[in-house]
Design a protein around this motif. Sequence first.
Motif, PDB file in Angstrom:
ATOM      1  N   PHE A  95       0.829  -1.207   0.000  1.00 54.27           N
ATOM      2  CA  PHE A  95       0.000   0.000   0.000  1.00 54.27           C
ATOM      3  C   PHE A  95       0.867   1.262   0.000  1.00 54.27           C
ATOM      4  O   PHE A  95       0.592   2.222  -0.731  1.00 54.27           O
ATOM      5  N   VAL A  96       1.911   1.267   0.815  1.00 53.60           N
ATOM      6  CA  VAL A  96       2.781   2.438   0.914  1.00 53.60           C
ATOM      7  C   VAL A  96       3.545   2.668  -0.391  1.00 53.60           C
ATOM      8  O   VAL A  96       3.699   3.817  -0.837  1.00 53.60           O
ATOM      9  N   ALA A  97       4.015   1.587  -1.010  1.00 56.17           N
ATOM     10  CA  ALA A  97       4.751   1.726  -2.281  1.00 56.17           C
ATOM     11  C   ALA A  97       3.850   2.307  -3.370  1.00 56.17           C
ATOM     12  O   ALA A  97       4.269   3.187  -4.141  1.00 56.17           O
ATOM     13  N   ILE A  98       2.604   1.834  -3.421  1.00 54.55           N
ATOM     14  CA  ILE A  98       1.665   2.371  -4.415  1.00 54.55           C
ATOM     15  C   ILE A  98       1.333   3.828  -4.084  1.00 54.55           C
ATOM     16  O   ILE A  98       1.188   4.664  -4.984  1.00 54.55           O
ATOM     17  N   ALA A  99       1.258   4.140  -2.791  1.00 61.79           N
ATOM     18  CA  ALA A  99       0.970   5.525  -2.386  1.00 61.79           C
ATOM     19  C   ALA A  99       2.037   6.487  -2.903  1.00 61.79           C
ATOM     20  O   ALA A  99       1.724   7.607  -3.328  1.00 61.79           O
ATOM     21  N   VAL A 100       3.305   6.060  -2.869  1.00 62.43           N
ATOM     22  CA  VAL A 100       4.385   6.908  -3.386  1.00 62.43           C
ATOM     23  C   VAL A 100       4.177   7.174  -4.872  1.00 62.43           C
ATOM     24  O   VAL A 100       4.320   8.313  -5.347  1.00 62.43           O
ATOM     25  N   GLN A 101       3.819   6.138  -5.616  1.00 63.54           N
ATOM     26  CA  GLN A 101       3.567   6.319  -7.050  1.00 63.54           C
ATOM     27  C   GLN A 101       2.393   7.266  -7.292  1.00 63.54           C
ATOM     28  O   GLN A 101       2.439   8.125  -8.189  1.00 63.54           O
ATOM     29  N   GLU A 102       1.341   7.096  -6.485  1.00 67.17           N
ATOM     30  CA  GLU A 102       0.145   7.919  -6.664  1.00 67.17           C
ATOM     31  C   GLU A 102       0.401   9.383  -6.330  1.00 67.17           C
ATOM     32  O   GLU A 102      -0.064  10.285  -7.032  1.00 67.17           O
ATOM     33  N   VAL A 103       1.144   9.643  -5.255  1.00 69.28           N
ATOM     34  CA  VAL A 103       1.381  11.042  -4.880  1.00 69.28           C
ATOM     35  C   VAL A 103       2.274  11.731  -5.904  1.00 69.28           C
ATOM     36  O   VAL A 103       2.156  12.943  -6.130  1.00 69.28           O
ATOM     37  N   ARG A 104       3.161  10.979  -6.527  1.00 69.80           N
ATOM     38  CA  ARG A 104       4.031  11.582  -7.545  1.00 69.80           C
ATOM     39  C   ARG A 104       3.255  12.025  -8.778  1.00 69.80           C
ATOM     40  O   ARG A 104       3.679  12.935  -9.481  1.00 69.80           O
TER      41      ARG A 104
END
Length: 200
Positions: free
Chosen positions: A83-92
């Motif tokens: 979830f956290v790894a995908i969150a980084v992609q999404e915020v970018r």
Amino acid sequence: MTISDRDASDALEESAAPVTGRLPGDLDMWVLVLGDLFFFGCYFIVYMVFRDRSPDQFAQAQRHLNLGVGVANTVVLLTSSMFVAIAVQEVRRGAVRTTERLIGAAGVCGVLFVALKAFEWHQEITHGFTVSNEFFSFYFVLTGIHLAHLVLGLLILGIVLRELRNPDLRRPQLVEQGATYWHMVDLLWVVIFAILYLMR
């Protein structure tokens, strides 16, 4: 998406630094992470030395661990890291609301980990396995220090979530910092799980 949401997303995209050729987050967080990894690495070595001195005693005590709970906790933390790894992609890419939901989901996984660990500790102590046993002294110290790091990670995720909700504070780098710390917590647990629950 409303006009204000689009403006917030545009501002977030504009504030994102290029992701190539740099560490995610900032240097201070990496110093903290590397320092923790060094500390745990030393403790892992000490554990291995003591285990080598009393392999039969450690193996006998190890059989009393609840492997099912250990596996469940591992799956929970790996899921939270996803979830956290995908969150980084999404915020970018400026998807603030999706990032918030992903960080929240990671936090829920972290709370579930704490609940499972509390259940496991209660189970072991109820059956008389305490720090008076050499293996369990390592078990409680390692899992206890890791749990303290996880609780700090939950606090960091909470700060990330709070600042994501404030257009004046939200920065992709903050999400990266939180993710860096959370992945460290996850990595440490994988090693702890391997040496405490699986190693024979």
